[in-house]
Write a protein that holds these residues in place. Structure first.
Motif, PDB file in Angstrom:
ATOM      1  N   SER A 122     -25.503  49.868  66.434  1.00 47.10           N
ATOM      2  CA  SER A 122     -24.897  48.698  67.081  1.00 47.10           C
ATOM      3  C   SER A 122     -25.945  47.624  67.346  1.00 47.10           C
ATOM      4  O   SER A 122     -26.027  47.056  68.425  1.00 47.10           O
ATOM      5  N   THR A 123     -26.761  47.350  66.341  1.00 43.74           N
ATOM      6  CA  THR A 123     -27.833  46.372  66.475  1.00 43.74           C
ATOM      7  C   THR A 123     -27.339  44.991  66.060  1.00 43.74           C
ATOM      8  O   THR A 123     -26.739  44.835  64.989  1.00 43.74           O
ATOM      9  N   HIS A 124     -27.586  44.009  66.926  1.00 40.62           N
ATOM     10  CA  HIS A 124     -27.256  42.625  66.597  1.00 40.62           C
ATOM     11  C   HIS A 124     -28.499  41.970  66.020  1.00 40.62           C
ATOM     12  O   HIS A 124     -29.507  41.801  66.691  1.00 40.62           O
ATOM     13  N   PHE A 125     -28.425  41.599  64.739  1.00 44.18           N
ATOM     14  CA  PHE A 125     -29.594  41.055  64.050  1.00 44.18           C
ATOM     15  C   PHE A 125     -29.891  39.614  64.435  1.00 44.18           C
ATOM     16  O   PHE A 125     -31.049  39.219  64.560  1.00 44.18           O
ATOM     17  N   GLY A 126     -28.840  38.799  64.584  1.00 43.87           N
ATOM     18  CA  GLY A 126     -29.054  37.393  64.892  1.00 43.87           C
ATOM     19  C   GLY A 126     -27.891  36.550  64.421  1.00 43.87           C
ATOM     20  O   GLY A 126     -26.840  37.055  64.011  1.00 43.87           O
ATOM     21  N   GLN A 127     -28.077  35.215  64.479  1.00 46.56           N
ATOM     22  CA  GLN A 127     -27.054  34.259  64.075  1.00 46.56           C
ATOM     23  C   GLN A 127     -27.695  33.145  63.256  1.00 46.56           C
ATOM     24  O   GLN A 127     -28.904  32.917  63.330  1.00 46.56           O
ATOM     25  N   GLU A 128     -26.861  32.455  62.475  1.00 44.77           N
ATOM     26  CA  GLU A 128     -27.389  31.378  61.639  1.00 44.77           C
ATOM     27  C   GLU A 128     -26.371  30.264  61.477  1.00 44.77           C
ATOM     28  O   GLU A 128     -25.169  30.512  61.334  1.00 44.77           O
ATOM     29  N   LEU A 129     -26.894  29.033  61.496  1.00 44.04           N
ATOM     30  CA  LEU A 129     -26.090  27.848  61.231  1.00 44.04           C
ATOM     31  C   LEU A 129     -26.631  27.175  59.977  1.00 44.04           C
ATOM     32  O   LEU A 129     -27.830  26.909  59.863  1.00 44.04           O
ATOM     33  N   ASP A 130     -25.733  26.892  59.022  1.00 43.37           N
ATOM     34  CA  ASP A 130     -26.098  26.237  57.772  1.00 43.37           C
ATOM     35  C   ASP A 130     -25.299  24.949  57.616  1.00 43.37           C
ATOM     36  O   ASP A 130     -24.080  24.948  57.831  1.00 43.37           O
ATOM     37  N   LEU A 131     -25.980  23.860  57.222  1.00 43.43           N
ATOM     38  CA  LEU A 131     -25.346  22.561  57.031  1.00 43.43           C
ATOM     39  C   LEU A 131     -25.766  21.984  55.687  1.00 43.43           C
ATOM     40  O   LEU A 131     -26.925  22.128  55.285  1.00 43.43           O
ATOM     41  N   GLN A 132     -24.835  21.314  55.000  1.00 46.34           N
ATOM     42  CA  GLN A 132     -25.163  20.731  53.708  1.00 46.34           C
ATOM     43  C   GLN A 132     -24.336  19.473  53.454  1.00 46.34           C
ATOM     44  O   GLN A 132     -23.146  19.422  53.778  1.00 46.34           O
ATOM     45  N   LEU A 133     -24.977  18.472  52.839  1.00 50.80           N
ATOM     46  CA  LEU A 133     -24.305  17.261  52.402  1.00 50.80           C
ATOM     47  C   LEU A 133     -24.755  16.979  50.974  1.00 50.80           C
ATOM     48  O   LEU A 133     -25.956  16.897  50.693  1.00 50.80           O
ATOM     49  N   VAL A 134     -23.792  16.858  50.055  1.00 50.95           N
ATOM     50  CA  VAL A 134     -24.086  16.608  48.641  1.00 50.95           C
ATOM     51  C   VAL A 134     -23.336  15.360  48.194  1.00 50.95           C
ATOM     52  O   VAL A 134     -22.129  15.240  48.430  1.00 50.95           O
ATOM     53  N   ALA A 135     -24.068  14.434  47.555  1.00 47.79           N
ATOM     54  CA  ALA A 135     -23.476  13.218  46.995  1.00 47.79           C
ATOM     55  C   ALA A 135     -23.751  13.211  45.491  1.00 47.79           C
ATOM     56  O   ALA A 135     -24.896  13.374  45.059  1.00 47.79           O
ATOM     57  N   ARG A 136     -22.705  13.013  44.693  1.00 48.88           N
ATOM     58  CA  ARG A 136     -22.822  13.126  43.237  1.00 48.88           C
ATOM     59  C   ARG A 136     -22.390  11.852  42.524  1.00 48.88           C
ATOM     60  O   ARG A 136     -21.469  11.153  42.966  1.00 48.88           O
TER      61      ARG A 136
END
Length: 405
Positions: free
Chosen positions: A358-372
């Motif tokens: 029952s180990t909690h490793f961590g958390q992560e937030l990812d953000l991305q903006l792509v213009a083509r």
């Protein structure tokens, strides 16, 4: 397991026998094949910054990648493809795993080298069948198990023989590869894996979606601990619901040891994912579990790992206790903006736990903006991993431009 070469040849024979000779042969002369071919020019320049706990200095990498090549038009059904890659750096304040800069965090982009990226013969003389022999790019499904790791500057390729056959409802993809050319480059001891790799993927189109069956066998001479046999199934599809569009994916796989791997591997993989799209906004929820047998976790060494379990790349190697990744994804296409034909924003939040215990490793937030535009893509990307009981806090920033001719 050298008998797998015979197995690969047998599989190829089955696929070939399923096709019929196509009437079109393409160019009539070698000169026509050359003059009617297509050139390949693909350029990427990228800045990557990594701030990681345990390092006094952050990493700063400014690298460029140039791919140049040419593919002839078919001559009697067969085309020739040759492509080189040149990677260089302007700022080298990072650990490429081969440059000796261990005082910095890792950015796995080797620099200052040129290599053959792809070199292959491609035959389409049989109806609905493509045969490729040589160094090639292989991508299966969403690249969770087999991909080209295209996010890195030096992509992953395979030296081998591939047979693809397809009908409107059934697709078969069989590969035997004797070498995997990895992202670390030719100067790295882990730059290539040699052995027997057999990749089999079968896809069926059903009214409810696409059903994929796969069997991936890895017998790696110089990396015995990753040698494994993975057998699994995936069902993915989407369905309109009034003004909404619902999507889903379900997958399960089992993994055992193979080849020279002395371990007794018995691990499972599970995926459940659902999403809704309304107008432009998309929302997705998922749970991906790379299980553990108490000694080691389920591994996907040929995957494009950056696309899964967070862009900070903290879980490229599955923890021994396995990992449960619960995530929520938001997508918002902004459409045409000025000179850009398509602008899109993505946000993903991950919560990581162990599969065993029952180990909690961590958390992560990812953000991305792509213009083509038609030929160019501008990307701004951010990842923030907050460690709990495993690894260290890590923040990464990317700014890149891709241009292709």
């Amino acid at each position: 397991m050298r008998d797998l070469k015979k197995f690969g040849s047998s599989c190829l024979a089955v696929v070939v026998s399923a096709g019929l000779v196509a009437p079109a042969w393409g160019a009539e002369t070698f000169g026509e094949a050359l003059s009617e071919g297509d050139s390949i020019v693909d350029l990427r320049a990228r800045y990557e910054s990594v701030e990681q706990g345990g390092f006094a200095s952050s990493a700063d990498a400014l690298t460029s990648r140039l791919r140049v090549g040419y593919q002839t038009a078919p001559l009697r059904g067969t085309a020739f493809l040759a492509e080189a890659v040149l990677i260089s750096d302007l700022v080298e304040d990072y650990n490429s795993t081969t440059n000796g800069n261990t005082q910095y965090p890792v950015v796995a982009d080797p620099a200052d080298f040129a290599a053959i990226n792809r070199f292959a013969l491609i035959n389409k003389s049989l109806e609905r069948t493509t045969l490729t022999v040589g160094r090639q790019r292989i991508v299966h499904d969403d690249q969770r198990f087999v991909g080209n790791v295209g996010w890195r500057q030096h992509e992953q390729t395979f030296d081998g023989l591939r047979a693809q056959w397809g009908s409107p409802k059934i697709k078969t993809d069989l590969t035997y590869a004797a070498q995997v050319n990895r992202v670390f480059g030719p100067d790295s001891p882990q730059g290539k894996w040699e052995g027997d790799v057999v990749l089999a993927n079968f896809a069926y189109t059903l009214p409810v979606g696409t059903l994929s069956l796969f069997d991936y066998y890895l017998d790696i001479d110089n990396a015995a601990t990753v040698s494994s046999n993975t057998v699994g199934v995936k069902l993915a599809g989407s369905k309109p619901l009034g003004k909404l569009t619902a999507s889903y994916a379900l997958a399960y796989a089992q993994q055992a040891e193979a080849g020279l791997n002395a371990a007794n591997v018995d691990t499972d993989y599970d995926l459940i994912e659902g999403g809704l799209t309304f107008a432009k906004f998309g929302l997705g929820l998922g749970l991906e579990v790379l299980g553990s047998d108490g000694v080691q976790g389920f591994a996907t060494p040929l995957a494009t790992l950056h696309a899964f379990q967070g862009w900070a790349d903290k879980f490229l190697a599955t923890p021994a206790a396995g990992i449960e990744d619960a995530y929520v994804r938001f997508n918002y296409p902004l459409g045409k903006r000025g000179r850009f034909t398509n602008v899109a924003a993505v946000a993903v939040f991950h919560d990581y736990d162990s599969d065993v215990g029952s180990t909690h490793f961590g958390q992560e937030l990812d953000l991305q903006l792509v213009a083509r535009t038609e030929r160019m893509a501008l990307t701004a990307k951010y990842a923030d991993y907050r460690a709990d009981a495993l690894l260290t806090d890590t923040q990464k920033v990317w700014v890149s431009v891709d241009y292709s001719f």
